[in-house]
Design a protein around this motif. Structure first.
Motif, PDB file in Angstrom:
ATOM      1  N   ASP A  55       0.812  -1.209   0.000  1.00  0.00           N
ATOM      2  CA  ASP A  55       0.000   0.000   0.000  1.00  0.00           C
ATOM      3  C   ASP A  55       0.849   1.264   0.000  1.00  0.00           C
ATOM      4  OD1 ASP A  55       0.874  -0.442   2.616  1.00  0.00           O
ATOM      5  OD2 ASP A  55      -1.117  -0.321   3.504  1.00  0.00           O
ATOM      6  N   GLY A 104      -9.939  -9.892  -5.163  1.00  0.00           N
ATOM      7  CA  GLY A 104      -9.249  -8.621  -4.986  1.00  0.00           C
ATOM      8  C   GLY A 104      -9.067  -7.882  -6.302  1.00  0.00           C
ATOM      9  N   VAL A 118     -11.361  -3.225   1.416  1.00  0.00           N
ATOM     10  CA  VAL A 118     -10.638  -4.481   1.649  1.00  0.00           C
ATOM     11  C   VAL A 118     -10.579  -4.803   3.144  1.00  0.00           C
ATOM     12  CG1 VAL A 118      -8.312  -5.487   1.666  1.00  0.00           C
ATOM     13  CG2 VAL A 118      -9.266  -4.621  -0.431  1.00  0.00           C
ATOM     14  N   ILE A 158     -13.469  -0.564  -8.250  1.00  0.00           N
ATOM     15  CA  ILE A 158     -13.208   0.676  -7.521  1.00  0.00           C
ATOM     16  C   ILE A 158     -12.406   1.641  -8.382  1.00  0.00           C
ATOM     17  CG2 ILE A 158     -12.009   1.678  -5.526  1.00  0.00           C
ATOM     18  CD1 ILE A 158     -12.846  -0.889  -3.975  1.00  0.00           C
ATOM     19  N   ALA A 213      -8.803   6.148  -5.379  1.00  0.00           N
ATOM     20  CA  ALA A 213      -9.026   4.709  -5.612  1.00  0.00           C
ATOM     21  C   ALA A 213      -8.311   3.864  -4.569  1.00  0.00           C
ATOM     22  CB  ALA A 213      -8.568   4.327  -7.012  1.00  0.00           C
ATOM     23  N   SER A 225     -10.179   1.550  -1.915  1.00  0.00           N
ATOM     24  CA  SER A 225      -9.838   0.123  -1.964  1.00  0.00           C
ATOM     25  C   SER A 225      -9.366  -0.390  -0.616  1.00  0.00           C
ATOM     26  CB  SER A 225      -8.738  -0.129  -2.999  1.00  0.00           C
ATOM     27  OG  SER A 225      -9.187   0.160  -4.282  1.00  0.00           O
ATOM     28  N   THR A 255      -6.105  -5.962  -4.886  1.00  0.00           N
ATOM     29  CA  THR A 255      -7.140  -4.932  -4.963  1.00  0.00           C
ATOM     30  C   THR A 255      -6.534  -3.574  -5.269  1.00  0.00           C
ATOM     31  OG1 THR A 255      -8.468  -6.160  -3.353  1.00  0.00           O
ATOM     32  CG2 THR A 255      -9.092  -3.882  -3.756  1.00  0.00           C
ATOM     33  N   LEU A 256      -5.522  -3.185  -4.505  1.00  0.00           N
ATOM     34  CA  LEU A 256      -4.921  -1.876  -4.695  1.00  0.00           C
ATOM     35  C   LEU A 256      -4.197  -1.772  -6.037  1.00  0.00           C
ATOM     36  CD1 LEU A 256      -5.630  -1.763  -1.637  1.00  0.00           C
ATOM     37  CD2 LEU A 256      -3.611  -0.354  -1.359  1.00  0.00           C
ATOM     38  N   ALA A 295      -6.846  -1.402  -8.714  1.00  0.00           N
ATOM     39  CA  ALA A 295      -7.514  -0.098  -8.616  1.00  0.00           C
ATOM     40  C   ALA A 295      -6.654   0.986  -9.261  1.00  0.00           C
ATOM     41  CB  ALA A 295      -7.805   0.242  -7.150  1.00  0.00           C
ATOM     42  N   LEU A 348     -12.500  -6.551  -7.440  1.00  0.00           N
ATOM     43  CA  LEU A 348     -12.879  -5.451  -6.552  1.00  0.00           C
ATOM     44  C   LEU A 348     -12.070  -4.194  -6.867  1.00  0.00           C
ATOM     45  CD1 LEU A 348     -14.644  -4.741  -4.095  1.00  0.00           C
ATOM     46  CD2 LEU A 348     -12.803  -5.595  -2.649  1.00  0.00           C
ATOM     47  N   GLY A 349     -10.767  -4.358  -7.029  1.00  0.00           N
ATOM     48  CA  GLY A 349      -9.911  -3.227  -7.356  1.00  0.00           C
ATOM     49  C   GLY A 349     -10.262  -2.620  -8.702  1.00  0.00           C
TER      50      GLY A 349
END
Length: 191
Positions: A46, A170, A86, A177, A78, A82, A125-126, A129, A173-174
């Motif tokens: 992250d 993930g 998450v 988003i 984003a 995210s 996810t990140l 995104a 989802l990312g």
């Protein structure tokens, strides 16, 4: 609509394939490749992605490049969205990581133990995104952004800290988003 359909069709088989995907990748875990994957997984941390988005924003602002500034600002939005989503899902689902499953911890459910919750993969996810945002601002680089996101997602499965289904959810989802963030109108960023 398409994304919802994709998740509902592909997610159940992904859960059933987790064990076989994991077993197959174990057969291909060579020390050099494992070390490389452990080194590359940091791209999806992250803080690395936040620093990248901040750098895009800062450089864009300093050089008066609107698209670069927009990519950074939308990327930060984003990433923040995210990370929040998450963490909520991760702690409510409480799916144990693969090493915990190996030790007989099989129960899902709300958990707030650090290092326990695997579903969905935060790295995936990140990464997806930010890739979606960058792809919307710089479409010609789409293959680069998504290749990096796929690489990050794959490292999480290869180094055995996530099941394939954690990473798949993930990524979807990312992506959702990131697409949402890309549609935001940031009037304050206009020169």
């Amino acid at each position: 609509m398409f994304s919802t359909l994709m998740v509902s069709v592909l997610l159940p088989p992904t859960f059933f394939l987790d064990a076989s995907i994991r077993a197959t990748l174990r057969d291909f875990q060579f020390p050099v490749l494992l070390g490389l994957m452990q080194a590359l997984t940091w791209i999806g941390e992250d803080w690395v992605l936040i620093v990248a988005a901040l750098a895009l924003y800062g450089i864009g602002r300093r050089r008066k490049r609107q698209r670069l500034k927009q990519a950074g600002a939308l990327g930060l939005i984003a990433l923040a969205a995210s990370a929040g989503v998450v963490q909520v899902i991760k702690h409510l689902a409480g799916r144990p990581r693969p090493d915990l499953v190996d030790r007989g911890i099989l129960n899902w459910g709300p958990s707030f133990e650090r290092g326990h919750d695997a579903f969905p993969s935060g790295h995936a996810t990140l990464a997806f995104a930010l890739a979606a945002v960058l792809s919307s601002v710089y479409p010609s680089g789409r293959w680069i952004w998504y290749s990096l996101a796929v690489l990050v997602a794959f490292t999480r499965i290869y180094i055995d800290v996530h099941f394939a289904s954690d990473v798949f959810v993930g990524a979807v989802l990312g992506l959702l988003i990131g697409i949402w963030a890309s549609m935001l109108k940031l009037e304050r960023l206009k020169p």
